[in-house]
Every structure is written in structure tokens, then in C-alpha cells.
Design a protein around this motif. Structure first.
Motif, PDB file in Angstrom:
ATOM      1  N   UNK A   1      32.986  40.992  40.806  1.00 17.79           N
ATOM      2  CA  UNK A   1      34.301  40.357  40.633  1.00 17.79           C
ATOM      3  C   UNK A   1      34.590  40.162  39.141  1.00 17.79           C
ATOM      4  N   UNK A   2      33.580  39.688  38.388  1.00 14.96           N
ATOM      5  CA  UNK A   2      33.791  39.463  36.941  1.00 14.96           C
ATOM      6  C   UNK A   2      34.020  40.781  36.212  1.00 14.96           C
ATOM      7  N   UNK A   3      33.287  41.820  36.619  1.00 13.76           N
ATOM      8  CA  UNK A   3      33.448  43.132  35.977  1.00 13.76           C
ATOM      9  C   UNK A   3      34.848  43.685  36.257  1.00 13.76           C
TER      10      UNK A   3
ATOM     11  N   UNK B   1      40.458  44.806  34.349  1.00 17.48           N
ATOM     12  CA  UNK B   1      41.909  44.532  34.416  1.00 17.48           C
ATOM     13  C   UNK B   1      42.429  43.952  33.110  1.00 17.48           C
ATOM     14  N   UNK B   2      41.623  43.063  32.501  1.00 14.10           N
ATOM     15  CA  UNK B   2      42.076  42.392  31.270  1.00 14.10           C
ATOM     16  C   UNK B   2      42.116  43.353  30.081  1.00 14.10           C
ATOM     17  N   UNK B   3      41.186  44.333  30.125  1.00 14.18           N
ATOM     18  CA  UNK B   3      41.071  45.207  28.953  1.00 14.18           C
ATOM     19  C   UNK B   3      40.778  46.637  29.390  1.00 14.18           C
ATOM     20  N   UNK B   4      41.803  47.324  29.934  1.00 13.27           N
ATOM     21  CA  UNK B   4      41.558  48.683  30.463  1.00 13.27           C
ATOM     22  C   UNK B   4      41.222  49.709  29.376  1.00 13.27           C
TER      23      UNK B   4
ATOM     24  N   UNK C   1      37.971  50.319  42.533  1.00 12.68           N
ATOM     25  CA  UNK C   1      37.438  49.082  43.112  1.00 12.68           C
ATOM     26  C   UNK C   1      35.958  49.056  42.736  1.00 12.68           C
ATOM     27  N   UNK C   2      35.448  47.934  42.271  1.00 14.94           N
ATOM     28  CA  UNK C   2      34.043  47.868  41.857  1.00 14.94           C
ATOM     29  C   UNK C   2      33.161  47.312  42.980  1.00 14.94           C
ATOM     30  N   UNK C   3      31.972  47.893  43.106  1.00 14.61           N
ATOM     31  CA  UNK C   3      31.012  47.471  44.139  1.00 14.61           C
ATOM     32  C   UNK C   3      29.597  47.535  43.554  1.00 14.61           C
ATOM     33  N   UNK C   4      28.610  46.996  44.265  1.00 16.00           N
ATOM     34  CA  UNK C   4      27.218  47.324  43.919  1.00 16.00           C
ATOM     35  C   UNK C   4      26.993  48.823  44.148  1.00 16.00           C
ATOM     36  N   UNK C   5      25.916  49.366  43.556  1.00 18.60           N
ATOM     37  CA  UNK C   5      25.705  50.820  43.637  1.00 18.60           C
ATOM     38  C   UNK C   5      25.372  51.257  45.059  1.00 18.60           C
TER      39      UNK C   5
ATOM     40  N   UNK D   1      23.960  43.126  32.860  1.00 16.59           N
ATOM     41  CA  UNK D   1      24.573  43.070  31.524  1.00 16.59           C
ATOM     42  C   UNK D   1      25.799  42.168  31.606  1.00 16.59           C
ATOM     43  N   UNK D   2      26.500  42.015  30.504  1.00 13.92           N
ATOM     44  CA  UNK D   2      27.755  41.266  30.587  1.00 13.92           C
ATOM     45  C   UNK D   2      28.743  42.110  31.390  1.00 13.92           C
ATOM     46  N   UNK D   3      29.771  41.482  31.999  1.00 18.84           N
ATOM     47  CA  UNK D   3      30.694  42.240  32.860  1.00 18.84           C
ATOM     48  C   UNK D   3      31.324  43.441  32.148  1.00 18.84           C
ATOM     49  N   UNK D   4      31.660  43.285  30.862  1.00 17.31           N
ATOM     50  CA  UNK D   4      32.275  44.411  30.134  1.00 17.31           C
ATOM     51  C   UNK D   4      31.300  45.580  30.040  1.00 17.31           C
ATOM     52  N   UNK D   5      30.017  45.267  29.878  1.00 19.92           N
ATOM     53  CA  UNK D   5      28.994  46.317  29.801  1.00 19.92           C
ATOM     54  C   UNK D   5      28.891  47.091  31.101  1.00 19.92           C
ATOM     55  N   UNK D   6      29.081  46.393  32.218  1.00 19.23           N
ATOM     56  CA  UNK D   6      28.968  47.054  33.526  1.00 19.23           C
ATOM     57  C   UNK D   6      30.064  48.090  33.748  1.00 19.23           C
ATOM     58  N   UNK D   7      31.213  47.914  33.084  1.00 18.62           N
ATOM     59  CA  UNK D   7      32.320  48.857  33.322  1.00 18.62           C
ATOM     60  C   UNK D   7      32.536  49.810  32.143  1.00 18.62           C
ATOM     61  N   UNK D   8      31.619  49.751  31.179  1.00 16.14           N
ATOM     62  CA  UNK D   8      31.754  50.631  30.008  1.00 16.14           C
ATOM     63  C   UNK D   8      31.790  52.100  30.435  1.00 16.14           C
ATOM     64  N   UNK D   9      30.911  52.460  31.386  1.00 11.51           N
ATOM     65  CA  UNK D   9      30.846  53.852  31.843  1.00 11.51           C
ATOM     66  C   UNK D   9      32.151  54.293  32.493  1.00 11.51           C
TER      67      UNK D   9
END
Length: 333
Positions: free
Chosen positions: A322-324, A329-332, A299-303, A271-279
């Protein structure tokens, strides 16, 4: 109790596809300038798999491959030599690509309980079934890790070394769900205090250095890992349930870092990086934690490891982490 460490925004779990050490080191260091890791390449065969690789680090205990898996033997055979040779090759490649690196770098080894569940004694029984053998294995592992970490520090003198202990079998050990050699029975559950004390001893092999414990199984015992001295817990974010909320809230408030596996470990549409961190953002709101804490705590990693992915997807997944992290960071909020 746990020293408070700050970790890079994103890193890998450990394994990558393929068998080329330099290619893997280029991917692991090029993707994560802040927080590279020592790549593992299990595709090369026995001794490059996570159990064999860690068995090669043991001191005064040796293991060899039998049809049933890895078994403790009397002397170092070709399987031990092969495991050590591949580890040396991987360290050479990491050293080459991290010249002058002054930040963190992560190395991985299997923790004492997953190792005890996977290794067999000479009689074919699991090390897990024998209290004395478990104790000897944990002691040998702690000593082997001390030597390994010394070697990494010697090769990367400017880096802060982070040790990750892989414990995918930990929950099964605590619940008595590890199967015996016959497959018909399971080993008795190990007492939680024994599990915790052994982990604490092995975590202590890194002295004052930070230790991450990784498990991509469900029901990660967050509180137990924190008590054992883990500075961070690494897990598959998709396996969390609301049952884990309290333990995660307490971990974050206690200064434990979360390594959240948000990017699939095998080929999948990203998904887009923002989608990956929605959860992650949703969890934060549910726990009532301050959004400003997010980048300090996560810290973000693969599952999980990426050995089962295609090389192209593995590179994409690392870049996506890295993008996620940047999106977080840009939009907590």
C-alpha cells in the motif's frame, strides 16, 4: 477486446500464513480497504492448498488425496468435504469484515492448465496427458467458478468481484516441461491455440467481470493471456527480463492492467516504499510510456503468495504494498 477495468492500487496475491480464517480476513481487508482479497490458508493441510481448494469447487468431478497428490475419484470424499468447509469458513470471515464494502474484492482459483498438470486420473496419469479429460476438467472448473462467484456476490452484494486464475504451470505446459508421473519424462507441449481457447472458456465463466491471471514463474505469456481475455496479468516483477519489454509495452497500450509483484513473498528486509517501485519506474522509462499512465496501469502486490512467510512479515508485506503504491502515485516520474 478486453473491457477496460480500473483496479485498486494494491492487493494481495492470495495465500497467507497460519490457519485462523478470521485473523487472515482481518489482514486481507484491513491492509487493502480499496481492494481486499479472499485469503487462502494452505497451512491447514490438504484441501486448503491451492489445488485441493479449487478441486473442491469442481462440478461433477471429485478429487481425493493420494500419496502422489490429488487424484480424480468417483464421489465426494472427506477431502472434498474438507476443502468446501474451509472455503465456506473463509467466505464467512471475508463477509464479516467487508460489511457494506462497495469497491472491488478479489477471489482466487487455480486455472485450467495448472490444475490439469497437478491432478491425476484414476489410472495415475496426469489429466494433462488426456485431451478429453482436460476438456472435461475445464468445463467442470468453469461451471464451479460460476457457482462460486454467484455465492461471493450473494454474500458481498455491493462489491465488484474480481477473479484471479493462478497459472504457475502455464509456461511449463506450453513448453512441454511438465514431468510425467514417473519423473523420467515430460508431457508433450500443448498447442498454444488449444491453451488459449481453454483459458478463454474459463475466463468466460466470470461473464463481464474482470479476470486477472497470475503466474510467479518466469516468461509469463503476456500476449496469449491478453488474447484469452485477461483484463490483468499478475507476475513476479523480479523475474522480468528485457525480453518481456515488447509484450509488456503492448499490454499496457492495449489497456491490460499489470499486477506487479514487487515485495518479496518470504521474510526479507524491506526497502523504503520508493525503493520497492524503482524497478517499475525504470521499466516505464525504458518503454517510453507516459509516467501519468503508471497508476492507471499498475497494481502492486507481493511477488507471490505469502504462505511461506512469518505472520508478522506477511502483515508488513501487505502494508508495504500500500505504501509503495502511494509512493508511485505521488511521484510517478
Amino acid at each position: 477486446m478486453n473491457a477496460h477495468f480500473s483496479f485498486g492500487p494494491a492487493t494481495g496475491v492470495g495465500s497467507l500464513p497460519g490457519g485462523d480464517a478470521r485473523e487472515a480476513a482481518r489482514a486481507a481487508t484491513g491492509s487493502f480497504e480499496d481492494f481486499p482479497f479472499l485469503a487462502e490458508l494452505p497451512d491447514r493441510g490438504p484441501g486448503a492448498d491451492m489445488i485441493g481448494r479449487t478441486a473442491g469447487m469442481l462440478v461433477e468431478l471429485f478429487a481425493r488425496v493420494e500419496p502422489s497428490g490429488w487424484r480424480i475419484g468417483d464421489r465426494p470424499g472427506r477431502d472434498t468435504k474438507r476443502a468446501r468447509s474451509w472455503l465456506g469458513e473463509d467466505l464467512d470471515a471475508l463477509e464479516e469484515f467487508t460489511q457494506g464494502h462497495e469497491g472491488q474484492v478479489k477471489v482466487q482459483a487455480v486455472g485450467p492448465w495448472t490444475l490439469a498438470a497437478a491432478l491425476e486420473l484414476k489410472n495415475g496419469q496426469s489429466v494433462l496427458s488426456d485431451h478429453g479429460a482436460r476438456r472435461d476438467l475445464a468445463g467442470s472448473l468453469a461451471e464451479g467458478l460460476r457457482l462460486h462467484l454467484d455465492e461471493v456476490r450473494r454474500r458481498l452484494p455491493g462489491a465488484q468481484v474480481v477473479l484471479q486464475l493462478d497459472e504457475p504451470s502455464l509456461t511449463a505446459v506450453l513448453r512441454g516441461q511438465v514431468k510425467t508421473a514417473s519423473g523420467y519424462h515430460t508431457h508433450r507441449a500443448v498447442d498454444r491455440q488449444v491453451v488459449e481457447a481453454t483459458l478463454r472458456d474459463v475466463v468466460g465463466a466470470h461473464g463481464d467481470g474482470p479476470v486477472v491471471v497470475h503466474s510467479c514463474a518466469p516468461d509469463v505469456p503476456f500476449a496469449l493471456l491478453r488474447r484469452a481475455g485477461a483484463a490483468a496479468v499478475s507476475f513476479d516483477f523480479s523475474l522480468l527480463t528485457e525480453r518481456d519489454d515488447d509484450a509488456i509495452g503492448e499490454a499496457v497500450e492495449g489497456g491490460t492492467r499489470l499486477f506487479a509483484g514487487v515485495v518479496p513473498g518470504v521474510d526479507a528486509p524491506l526497502s523504503d516504499p520508493a525503493g520497492s517501485v524503482m524497478g517499475v519506474r525504470t521499466l516505464w522509462r525504458r518503454l517510453g510510456l507516459a509516467p501519468g499512465l503508471l497508476t492507471e496501469a499498475v497494481t502492486l502486490t507481493p511477488s507471490c503468495g505469502l504462505a511461506g512467510a512469518s505472520p508478522a512479515y506477511a502483515r508488513q508485506a501487505l502494508a508495504h504494498c500500500v505504501r509503495a503504491a502511494r509512493s508511485l502515485a505521488d511521484n510517478p516520474e
